[in-house]
Enzyme design. Structure first.
Site, mmCIF file in Angstrom:
data_model
loop_
_atom_site.group_PDB
_atom_site.id
_atom_site.type_symbol
_atom_site.label_atom_id
_atom_site.label_comp_id
_atom_site.label_asym_id
_atom_site.label_seq_id
_atom_site.Cartn_x
_atom_site.Cartn_y
_atom_site.Cartn_z
ATOM 1 C CD GLU A 49 46.853 93.507 56.951
ATOM 2 O OE1 GLU A 49 45.912 94.317 57.058
ATOM 3 O OE2 GLU A 49 46.781 92.499 56.243
ATOM 4 N N GLY B 73 42.144 87.379 53.696
ATOM 5 C CA GLY B 73 41.329 88.383 53.011
ATOM 6 C C GLY B 73 41.922 88.781 51.685
#
Length: 136
Positions: free
Chosen positions: A79, A9
């Site tokens: 994350e 991503g």
């Protein structure tokens, strides 16, 4: 265990977090795919959700030994991953990733949607049919 990272991503080359986290990393970056997962659109970033028959396209990032620990900590922070934390949006898991141009499987760290997030995405998320964040 010093595994490479599979990114799919905002950490891909040309994406916003690549320059923030991976620019200057002297390791290798090569096209790869993760079988057994699909990609969902998130709020400005994607989620890989493990699902039989799916494919997610991304890059395999191999950090040099002297940069590995710092990169691991940085990516876990990005994350918002903490081992065993039930509030995780992502889980860091070890999976086989296939390098492009061959059938070579490599064990790598992959950040996949945590179980509760995966369930919500399967129920009402927007699937990225191509499996490629750049082709959405």
């Amino acid at each position: 265990m010093r595994l490479p990272f599979f990114v799919y991503g905002t950490l891909l080359r040309g994406e916003v977090n690549h320059d923030l986290f991976l620019r200057g990393c002297r390791g290798a970056e090569e096209p790869a795919r993760l079988n057994g997962a699909v990609l969902y659109d998130g709020p400005g970033y994607p989620y890989a959700v493990e699902e039989r028959g799916g494919v997610v396209y991304g890059e395999l990032v191999t950090a040099p030994p002297e940069e590995y620990e710092e990169l691991l900590v940085s990516l876990d922070r990005l994350e918002e991953y903490a081992p065993g934390d039930p509030r995780n949006l992502y889980e860091r898991v070890e999976r086989e990733v296939i390098r492009d141009g061959g059938d070579t499987a490599v064990r790598a760290w992959v950040y996949v949607a945590a179980p509760a997030v995966a369930a919500r995405l399967r129920a009402r998320g927007k699937l990225i049919e191509s499996g490629d964040w750049r082709v959405r």
